[in-house]
Design a protein around this motif. Structure first.
Motif, PDB file in Angstrom:
ATOM      1  N   GLY A 182       0.969  -1.274  -0.067  1.00  0.00           N
ATOM      2  CA  GLY A 182       0.315  -0.454  -0.204  1.00  0.00           C
ATOM      3  C   GLY A 182       1.353   0.798  -0.068  1.00  0.00           C
ATOM      4  O   GLY A 182       1.709   1.565   0.505  1.00  0.00           O
ATOM      5  N   THR A 207      -4.582   4.081   4.655  1.00  0.00           N
ATOM      6  CA  THR A 207      -5.735   4.101   4.474  1.00  0.00           C
ATOM      7  C   THR A 207      -5.865   2.952   3.280  1.00  0.00           C
ATOM      8  O   THR A 207      -6.563   2.222   3.326  1.00  0.00           O
ATOM      9  CB  THR A 207      -6.342   5.626   3.825  1.00  0.00           C
ATOM     10  OG1 THR A 207      -6.212   6.434   4.605  1.00  0.00           O
ATOM     11  CG2 THR A 207      -8.010   4.859   3.164  1.00  0.00           C
ATOM     12  N   GLU A 208      -5.198   2.654   2.496  1.00  0.00           N
ATOM     13  CA  GLU A 208      -4.777   1.308   1.585  1.00  0.00           C
ATOM     14  C   GLU A 208      -3.911   0.454   2.275  1.00  0.00           C
ATOM     15  O   GLU A 208      -4.497  -0.340   2.309  1.00  0.00           O
ATOM     16  CB  GLU A 208      -3.778   1.862   0.003  1.00  0.00           C
ATOM     17  CG  GLU A 208      -3.849   0.988  -0.666  1.00  0.00           C
ATOM     18  CD  GLU A 208      -3.047   1.232  -2.073  1.00  0.00           C
ATOM     19  OE1 GLU A 208      -3.006   1.004  -2.912  1.00  0.00           O
ATOM     20  OE2 GLU A 208      -1.949   2.589  -1.685  1.00  0.00           O
ATOM     21  N   ARG A 258      -6.774  -1.253   4.077  1.00  0.00           N
ATOM     22  CA  ARG A 258      -8.183  -1.247   3.263  1.00  0.00           C
ATOM     23  C   ARG A 258      -7.706  -3.025   2.427  1.00  0.00           C
ATOM     24  O   ARG A 258      -7.789  -4.113   2.664  1.00  0.00           O
ATOM     25  CB  ARG A 258      -7.897  -0.460   2.089  1.00  0.00           C
ATOM     26  CG  ARG A 258      -9.454  -1.205   0.738  1.00  0.00           C
ATOM     27  CD  ARG A 258      -9.420  -0.674   0.486  1.00  0.00           C
ATOM     28  NE  ARG A 258      -8.150  -0.400  -0.581  1.00  0.00           N
ATOM     29  CZ  ARG A 258      -7.535  -1.298  -1.734  1.00  0.00           C
ATOM     30  NH1 ARG A 258      -8.234  -1.878  -2.002  1.00  0.00           N
ATOM     31  NH2 ARG A 258      -6.629  -1.547  -2.231  1.00  0.00           N
ATOM     32  N   LEU A 259      -5.367  -3.014   2.895  1.00  0.00           N
ATOM     33  CA  LEU A 259      -5.270  -4.026   1.902  1.00  0.00           C
ATOM     34  C   LEU A 259      -5.247  -5.353   3.143  1.00  0.00           C
ATOM     35  O   LEU A 259      -5.294  -6.153   2.527  1.00  0.00           O
ATOM     36  CB  LEU A 259      -4.027  -4.053   1.688  1.00  0.00           C
ATOM     37  CG  LEU A 259      -3.938  -3.080   0.859  1.00  0.00           C
ATOM     38  CD1 LEU A 259      -2.333  -2.960  -0.088  1.00  0.00           C
ATOM     39  CD2 LEU A 259      -4.142  -4.011  -0.827  1.00  0.00           C
TER      40      LEU A 259
END
Length: 313
Positions: free
Chosen positions: A187, A191-192, A195-196
């Motif tokens: 990521g 935030t990413e 999510r991952l």
């Protein structure tokens, strides 16, 4: 550091794109999974080999139950003739590929016979055994060229598997290669990355089920987690094996974030390009190579992120 992308053949054109991209990035290889509801294994291997010139392509992994040795041998001869030295056969007892159809995994003796017969018929193709415990690892030592340690990034458990394979190695046989296997998601911001991590929960659960469901012996699992893992694995749903979304497998440990975090940290490498590069570099010091299972639904974007990771290493 030899890195090999693990891939499930969603579509032929996507398999070709992933293989080309992997080679362009300088990755060592691509492993093609043999699992229900995806494309045909050896056809996908042919797709990957045809569009690359140096990438090593292997099965990661097939099994002796749904694939007779003669089928594997025919594929091995074909690929060795067309692409010498670029095909490897990875084999396991069978997990989702057999249980989804109500079949039982192969016995250890059947798997060893499969390997011996395959090698007798196609001696130039190198073979690897997927093992999560010492008994299967010993088969790799006796009958294969390498072992894929299905115990995540835990170096204690990886060394246990490597030692079992080494002890079983017959005099005169080459040293058994040791490969790690982890899920990878790179990521670019917090935030990413969060999510991952959520997206990889069902993959980490499926990997841990393969590793731990039979026994915890020699696998360096915290004792205070073992009873919970055993109880929950009894309800594992193979129809949702590795499937994204809120399946029963994905939510199996939703009430135990400590166990979720343990499984993610052990079976997945998730983080920024620099953090992932550091973790893989540390792991590579203990093994000959690493199989990296990416998020298949977002494969090309993840390969771009992995390219950033490689440049950061």
């Amino acid at each position: 550091m030899r890195l090999c992308i693990n891939w499930l053949p969603l579509r032929p054109e996507l398999t070709r794109s992933v293989a080309r991209r992997a080679e362009d990035m300088g990755l060592w290889g691509i492993g093609i999974g043999d699992s229900p509801n995806y494309g045909e294994l050896y056809s996908a291997c042919a797709d990957a080999l045809a569009v690359t010139s140096s990438l090593v392509v292997g099965t990661s992994v097939t099994n002796p139950i749904t694939r007779h040795w003669s089928v594997a041998a025919a594929a091995g001869r074909t690929f060795e003739d067309a692409y010498p030295g670029r095909f490897r056969l990875g084999i396991g007892r069978g997990d989702s590929a057999v249980r989804t159809f109500g079949l039982a995994p192969a016995g250890l003796s059947a798997m060893e016979r499969f390997l011996a017969t395959f090698t007798e018929n196609v001696p130039t193709v190198r073979t690897l055994v997927a093992a999560s415990g010492a008994r299967t690892a010993r088969i790799a030592g006796r009958a294969a060229d390498g072992v894929i340690a299905g115990v995540g990034a835990d170096t204690v458990a990886i060394r246990t598997i490597g030692a079992a394979a080494d002890v079983a190695r017959a005099p005169g046989r080459e040293r058994t290669e040791i490969w790690a296997s982890v899920r990878l998601a790179v990521g670019r911001d917090d935030t990413e990355i969060a999510r991952l991590r959520r997206a990889l929960v069902p993959r980490a659960v499926s990997a841990s089920h393969f590793a731990f469901a039979a026994t915890f012996a020699g696998k360096n699992v915290p004792e205070h987690f073992q009873s919970v893992l055993t109880e929950r694995y009894a309800h594992y749903d193979y129809t949702a094996h590795g499937v994204a979304g809120k399946t029963s497998n994905a939510t199996m440990f939703a009430d135990r974030p400590d166990i979720e975090d343990y499984l993610l940290n052990r079976f997945a490498v998730v983080g920024s390009p620099g953090d992932c590069a550091q973790r893989l570099s540390q792991l590579s010091a203990h093994v000959d190579g690493i199989y990296l299972s990416v998020i298949f639904e977002d494969a090309l974007a993840q390969l771009d992120a992995i390219a950033e990771m490689l440049s950061a290493s």
